[in-house]
Design a protein around this motif. Structure first.
Motif, PDB file in Angstrom:
ATOM      1  N   GLY A 135      83.241  86.284   6.840  1.00  0.00           N
ATOM      2  CA  GLY A 135      82.517  86.852   7.963  1.00  0.00           C
ATOM      3  C   GLY A 135      82.168  85.764   8.963  1.00  0.00           C
ATOM      4  N   ASP A 136      82.199  86.111  10.243  1.00  0.00           N
ATOM      5  CA  ASP A 136      81.954  85.163  11.329  1.00  0.00           C
ATOM      6  C   ASP A 136      80.589  85.461  11.932  1.00  0.00           C
ATOM      7  OD1 ASP A 136      81.972  83.526  13.517  1.00  0.00           O
ATOM      8  OD2 ASP A 136      83.885  84.217  14.325  1.00  0.00           O
ATOM      9  N   ALA A 137      79.665  84.501  11.828  1.00  0.00           N
ATOM     10  CA  ALA A 137      78.312  84.705  12.351  1.00  0.00           C
ATOM     11  C   ALA A 137      78.167  84.212  13.786  1.00  0.00           C
ATOM     12  CB  ALA A 137      77.294  83.992  11.460  1.00  0.00           C
ATOM     13  N   ASN A 138      79.197  83.564  14.334  1.00  0.00           N
ATOM     14  CA  ASN A 138      79.100  82.964  15.658  1.00  0.00           C
ATOM     15  C   ASN A 138      79.325  84.003  16.761  1.00  0.00           C
ATOM     16  OD1 ASN A 138      78.984  80.129  14.669  1.00  0.00           O
ATOM     17  ND2 ASN A 138      81.070  80.587  13.968  1.00  0.00           N
ATOM     18  N   LEU A 139      78.790  83.703  17.930  1.00  0.00           N
ATOM     19  CA  LEU A 139      79.132  84.491  19.106  1.00  0.00           C
ATOM     20  C   LEU A 139      80.465  83.994  19.672  1.00  0.00           C
ATOM     21  CD1 LEU A 139      75.705  84.787  20.991  1.00  0.00           C
ATOM     22  CD2 LEU A 139      76.881  86.520  19.617  1.00  0.00           C
ATOM     23  N   PRO A 140      81.331  84.897  20.127  1.00  0.00           N
ATOM     24  CA  PRO A 140      82.621  84.471  20.695  1.00  0.00           C
ATOM     25  C   PRO A 140      82.424  83.494  21.858  1.00  0.00           C
ATOM     26  CG  PRO A 140      82.565  86.855  20.385  1.00  0.00           C
ATOM     27  CD  PRO A 140      81.176  86.366  20.149  1.00  0.00           C
ATOM     28  N   ARG A 141      83.262  82.487  21.874  1.00  0.00           N
ATOM     29  CA  ARG A 141      83.300  81.461  22.931  1.00  0.00           C
ATOM     30  C   ARG A 141      82.084  80.540  22.908  1.00  0.00           C
ATOM     31  NH1 ARG A 141      88.353  81.476  23.510  1.00  0.00           N
ATOM     32  NH2 ARG A 141      88.117  80.192  25.401  1.00  0.00           N
ATOM     33  N   ALA A 142      81.207  80.677  21.916  1.00  0.00           N
ATOM     34  CA  ALA A 142      80.143  79.693  21.749  1.00  0.00           C
ATOM     35  C   ALA A 142      80.750  78.385  21.243  1.00  0.00           C
ATOM     36  CB  ALA A 142      79.081  80.205  20.788  1.00  0.00           C
ATOM     37  N   THR A 143      79.972  77.316  21.262  1.00  0.00           N
ATOM     38  CA  THR A 143      80.462  76.005  20.839  1.00  0.00           C
ATOM     39  C   THR A 143      79.515  75.396  19.814  1.00  0.00           C
ATOM     40  OG1 THR A 143      81.537  75.583  22.977  1.00  0.00           O
ATOM     41  CG2 THR A 143      81.061  73.676  21.594  1.00  0.00           C
ATOM     42  N   LEU A 144      80.078  74.952  18.705  1.00  0.00           N
ATOM     43  CA  LEU A 144      79.326  74.185  17.724  1.00  0.00           C
ATOM     44  C   LEU A 144      79.604  72.707  17.963  1.00  0.00           C
ATOM     45  CD1 LEU A 144      80.080  76.216  14.446  1.00  0.00           C
ATOM     46  CD2 LEU A 144      78.280  76.613  16.147  1.00  0.00           C
ATOM     47  N   ALA A 145      78.547  71.917  18.115  1.00  0.00           N
ATOM     48  CA  ALA A 145      78.694  70.486  18.398  1.00  0.00           C
ATOM     49  C   ALA A 145      78.313  69.696  17.148  1.00  0.00           C
ATOM     50  CB  ALA A 145      77.827  70.087  19.578  1.00  0.00           C
ATOM     51  N   PHE A 146      79.297  69.117  16.478  1.00  0.00           N
ATOM     52  CA  PHE A 146      79.061  68.356  15.255  1.00  0.00           C
ATOM     53  C   PHE A 146      78.696  66.914  15.610  1.00  0.00           C
ATOM     54  CE2 PHE A 146      81.400  71.995  13.883  1.00  0.00           C
ATOM     55  CZ  PHE A 146      80.862  72.292  12.639  1.00  0.00           C
ATOM     56  N   THR A 147      77.808  66.340  14.805  1.00  0.00           N
ATOM     57  CA  THR A 147      77.318  64.998  15.086  1.00  0.00           C
ATOM     58  C   THR A 147      76.898  64.329  13.778  1.00  0.00           C
ATOM     59  OG1 THR A 147      75.789  63.701  16.455  1.00  0.00           O
ATOM     60  CG2 THR A 147      74.944  65.761  15.511  1.00  0.00           C
ATOM     61  N   SER A 148      76.300  63.134  13.896  1.00  0.00           N
ATOM     62  CA  SER A 148      75.860  62.383  12.718  1.00  0.00           C
ATOM     63  C   SER A 148      74.615  61.586  13.072  1.00  0.00           C
ATOM     64  CB  SER A 148      76.976  61.451  12.243  1.00  0.00           C
ATOM     65  OG  SER A 148      76.582  60.746  11.079  1.00  0.00           O
ATOM     66  N   PRO A 149      73.434  62.189  12.927  1.00  0.00           N
ATOM     67  CA  PRO A 149      72.196  61.464  13.233  1.00  0.00           C
ATOM     68  C   PRO A 149      72.039  60.228  12.354  1.00  0.00           C
ATOM     69  CG  PRO A 149      71.794  63.827  12.988  1.00  0.00           C
ATOM     70  CD  PRO A 149      73.182  63.565  12.494  1.00  0.00           C
ATOM     71  N   GLU A 150      71.394  59.235  12.891  1.00  0.00           N
ATOM     72  CA  GLU A 150      71.233  57.993  12.140  1.00  0.00           C
ATOM     73  C   GLU A 150      70.434  58.209  10.857  1.00  0.00           C
ATOM     74  OE1 GLU A 150      69.858  53.355  12.948  1.00  0.00           O
ATOM     75  OE2 GLU A 150      69.759  54.855  14.542  1.00  0.00           O
ATOM     76  N   ALA A 151      69.444  59.092  10.917  1.00  0.00           N
ATOM     77  CA  ALA A 151      68.593  59.314   9.746  1.00  0.00           C
ATOM     78  C   ALA A 151      69.295  60.131   8.668  1.00  0.00           C
ATOM     79  CB  ALA A 151      67.309  60.016  10.170  1.00  0.00           C
ATOM     80  N   THR A 152      70.206  61.005   9.072  1.00  0.00           N
ATOM     81  CA  THR A 152      70.932  61.859   8.113  1.00  0.00           C
ATOM     82  C   THR A 152      72.419  61.835   8.459  1.00  0.00           C
ATOM     83  OG1 THR A 152      70.481  63.802   9.491  1.00  0.00           O
ATOM     84  CG2 THR A 152      68.970  63.371   7.657  1.00  0.00           C
ATOM     85  N   PRO A 153      73.112  60.770   8.147  1.00  0.00           N
ATOM     86  CA  PRO A 153      74.522  60.642   8.532  1.00  0.00           C
ATOM     87  C   PRO A 153      75.397  61.708   7.861  1.00  0.00           C
ATOM     88  CG  PRO A 153      73.890  58.903   7.006  1.00  0.00           C
ATOM     89  CD  PRO A 153      72.631  59.593   7.393  1.00  0.00           C
ATOM     90  N   SER A 154      76.449  62.089   8.571  1.00  0.00           N
ATOM     91  CA  SER A 154      77.399  63.063   8.036  1.00  0.00           C
ATOM     92  C   SER A 154      78.418  62.338   7.166  1.00  0.00           C
ATOM     93  CB  SER A 154      78.114  63.786   9.178  1.00  0.00           C
ATOM     94  OG  SER A 154      77.192  64.534   9.958  1.00  0.00           O
ATOM     95  N   TYR A 155      78.684  62.904   5.980  1.00  0.00           N
ATOM     96  CA  TYR A 155      79.600  62.229   5.068  1.00  0.00           C
ATOM     97  C   TYR A 155      80.304  63.231   4.166  1.00  0.00           C
ATOM     98  CZ  TYR A 155      75.703  62.703   1.742  1.00  0.00           C
ATOM     99  OH  TYR A 155      74.689  63.196   0.948  1.00  0.00           O
ATOM    100  N   LEU A 156      81.341  62.741   3.502  1.00  0.00           N
ATOM    101  CA  LEU A 156      82.102  63.495   2.506  1.00  0.00           C
ATOM    102  C   LEU A 156      82.108  62.695   1.218  1.00  0.00           C
ATOM    103  CD1 LEU A 156      84.106  65.847   1.791  1.00  0.00           C
ATOM    104  CD2 LEU A 156      85.936  64.330   2.587  1.00  0.00           C
ATOM    105  N   ASP A 157      81.565  63.277   0.155  1.00  0.00           N
ATOM    106  CA  ASP A 157      81.585  62.625  -1.156  1.00  0.00           C
ATOM    107  C   ASP A 157      82.782  63.134  -1.950  1.00  0.00           C
ATOM    108  OD1 ASP A 157      79.447  60.975  -0.868  1.00  0.00           O
ATOM    109  OD2 ASP A 157      78.013  62.245  -1.944  1.00  0.00           O
ATOM    110  N   LEU A 158      83.605  62.193  -2.406  1.00  0.00           N
ATOM    111  CA  LEU A 158      84.813  62.532  -3.140  1.00  0.00           C
ATOM    112  C   LEU A 158      84.629  62.220  -4.627  1.00  0.00           C
ATOM    113  CD1 LEU A 158      87.408  60.939  -0.699  1.00  0.00           C
ATOM    114  CD2 LEU A 158      86.772  63.354  -0.844  1.00  0.00           C
ATOM    115  N   PRO A 159      84.759  63.198  -5.503  1.00  0.00           N
ATOM    116  CA  PRO A 159      84.665  62.936  -6.943  1.00  0.00           C
ATOM    117  C   PRO A 159      85.986  62.375  -7.455  1.00  0.00           C
ATOM    118  CG  PRO A 159      85.106  65.252  -6.573  1.00  0.00           C
ATOM    119  CD  PRO A 159      85.023  64.623  -5.210  1.00  0.00           C
ATOM    120  N   LEU A 160      85.929  61.250  -8.118  1.00  0.00           N
ATOM    121  CA  LEU A 160      87.154  60.591  -8.570  1.00  0.00           C
ATOM    122  C   LEU A 160      87.178  60.504 -10.096  1.00  0.00           C
ATOM    123  CD1 LEU A 160      87.323  57.672  -5.978  1.00  0.00           C
ATOM    124  CD2 LEU A 160      88.273  59.978  -5.791  1.00  0.00           C
TER     125      LEU A 160
END
Length: 537
Positions: A511-536
């Protein structure tokens, strides 16, 4: 697509199985292949097959079949509630016969509302649980000798019912649950995201079934995005995870099988159930999608999952020391390599975690980077999708032909993409990847889907795992912090290939909760950086 023609079991040959059942009744094996004819002869030499009616809950009669031995010898018994299919108990005909030839009394029945059974489809509700106990009563009363131990086995729909019956009926000694669910609410609303394709598939596959008004209403509510809390309350009662204390009190042995790319009941919610159990347990994870890995066994071909199901019951119902109890809790088939890796527990699958940060340069980097922003346009479908078709994609994967994504076709104006450096050596992903990412949404409701791909030097890629995310509470134009688990995986990224994280705002599976033609702006604040944890591993 014609709802009556849609099946969650596309390889199931009902005509051949019907001929097999007719031969069980008559002994005439004309037209059967040598292997099937031999199976008929084997089971008829030791047991009597008959079609029966079971008095279920509320006086509804359930269509069933019974394989019963003569003589007063004590025997274990197995009850098999049917999958979610208009064929009812028929898919179990071959395997029930194999169990009977191995000394079990067996009863397979069509769950209420399906095939020849009366009543309405309650989706593993209280009436279904009561039906399971009534089916067991029927089998015990008609067993010629004493019943020693009792097993319940189900595939898909029947697997959830089997767990629930075992939780409520203290007579059940062991369970086999194939392509199952643990938390039905999480399966319908993963990270609060509606599993639209899964519910549509269930409705289509039940095109000839008789759904109860409540079942119809719940499914329609999921599709329309209505009454989420009501659906979750309905699902909680139908979730084995809600009744795990009852199973643990008696330490009921449970064998699970599941597919890595499960599009109907995503694997993490089954893992949650598995990890909560304290009794004997085993989980076999395989390449493919819902019910695909065990399908060859249903149609009578050699199949390791069904072989392990037989071994599980032989050990826990007959007391045979066949080694399955000492093999560890996990047997994982590594995606595309078909290598089988045993592990003593699920937690031992992951040996350490590698963190990669989402950077403004569109890289998965070793160090965090703050201050960047990348936008995703909503309402636009992209080549990044979970799969081309629910269930069906798994058969190509089993055959070694997974979907190839053309990474050059992924439009960066409607997706956000981060790519890692080429791997210097094979990267062994084992476990549950975790993604933390922050984005700004212009509207109070927003959603996205994240895909982890493994890209080859030629620009083609295969999907490793994915997960959706939905936020329904944040004010408009606020920063949303998403911290989610991607679906569990076992995947070897070859040397020279790159990991690629792709995020878009629309996938037909959800299901899509977004409004059509809206924009999501992804970022990485210094206090909570965006990351991907990979299980090895």
């Amino acid at each position: 697509m014609n709802p009556a023609a849609f099946s969650l079991y596309p390889e199931l040959d009902a005509t051949t199985l019907t001929a097999f059942v007719t031969a069980l009744e008559t002994g005439d094996v004309t037209g059967l292949g040598p292997a099937r004819a031999a199976e008929v002869a084997d089971v008829r030499s030791v047991a009597v097959f008959s079609r029966v009616k079971v008095a279920g809950a509320d006086g509804d009669l359930l269509d069933a079949a019974m394989w019963r031995h003569n003589g007063g010898r004590p025997r274990p018994v197995i009850v098999m509630p049917s999958p979610w299919t208009t064929h009812g108990w028929l898919p179990y005909a071959v395997q029930a016969s194999v169990f009977a030839a191995r000394g079990y009394n067996v009863l397979a029945y069509s769950t209420r509302g399906f095939a020849g059974s009366e009543g309405q489809v309650e989706v593993a509700g209280p009436l279904d649980v009561a039906d399971g106990s009534r089916a067991l009563d029927h089998l015990i009363e008609r067993s010629a000798g004493p019943v020693t131990r009792i097993g319940f086995l189900g595939d898909s729909y029947g697997s959830g019912i089997s767990q629930l019956v075992a939780a409520h009926d203290t007579r059940v000694d062991a369970v086999v649950a194939l392509s199952t669910w643990g938390d039905l609410g999480e399966a319908f609303y993963e990270n609060r995201t509606r599993h639209v394709a899964a519910v549509e598939a269930l409705l289509k596959a039940a095109g000839k079934a008789r759904l109860s008004p409540q079942t119809q209403s719940v499914f329609e509510n999921v599709l329309a995005g209505r009454d989420i809390q009501g659906t979750l309350r309905w699902a909680e009662q139908r979730s084995p995870f809600s009744h795990v204390k009852e199973l643990n009190r008696r330490q009921v042995p449970v064998y699970f099988s599941h597919a890595w790319h499960e599009t109907l009941f995503p694997g993490n919610q089954t893992l949650k159930m598995f990890n909560e159990l304290i009794g004997p347990k085993r989980l076999d994870l395989s390449i493919g999608d819902h019910s695909g890995p065990e399908m060859t066994g249903m149609i009578g071909l050699p199949n390791r999952i069904w072989t392990n199901a037989h071994r599980w019951f032989d050990h826990h119902l007959k007391g045979i020391d066949n080694g399955i109890g000492a093999e560890g809790q996990i047997l994982a088939e590594v995606m595309w390599s078909q290598t089988l890796e045993p592990r003593p527990t699920w937690h031992s699958v992951t040996e350490h975690v590698r963190r990669l940060h989402l950077a403004g340069s569109a890289e998965l980097a070793e160090q965090p980077e703050a201050g960047w922003s990348t936008s995703v346009l909503c309402g636009v479908d992209t080549p990044a999708t979970v799969a081309d078709a629910i269930v069906l994609c798994g058969y190509d994967e089993i055959a070694g032909r997974p979907k190839a994504y053309q990474t050059g076709d992924i439009d960066r104006t409607v997706t956000a993409v981060w790519t890692a450096e080429p791997e210097a050596e094979t990267l062994r992903l084992r476990g549950v990847p975790r993604l933390r990412v922050t984005y700004r949404a212009p509207n109070p409701k927003s959603s996205f889907v994240a895909y982890l791909l493994a890209a080859a030097p030629d620009g083609t890629a295969h999907i490793v795992t994915h997960a959706p995310y939905c936020d329904l509470d944040s004010p408009a134009d606020s920063l949303v912090s998403a911290d989610i688990e991607l679906q569990a995986t076992a995947y070897d990224v070859p040397r020279g290939h790159r990991l690629m994280l792709v995020i878009d705002a629309r996938d037909p599976f959800y299901g899509d909760a977004n409004l059509p033609r809206a924009t999501l702006a992804f970022t990485s604040p210094e206090a909570t950086p965006s990351y991907l944890d990979l299980p090895l591993g």
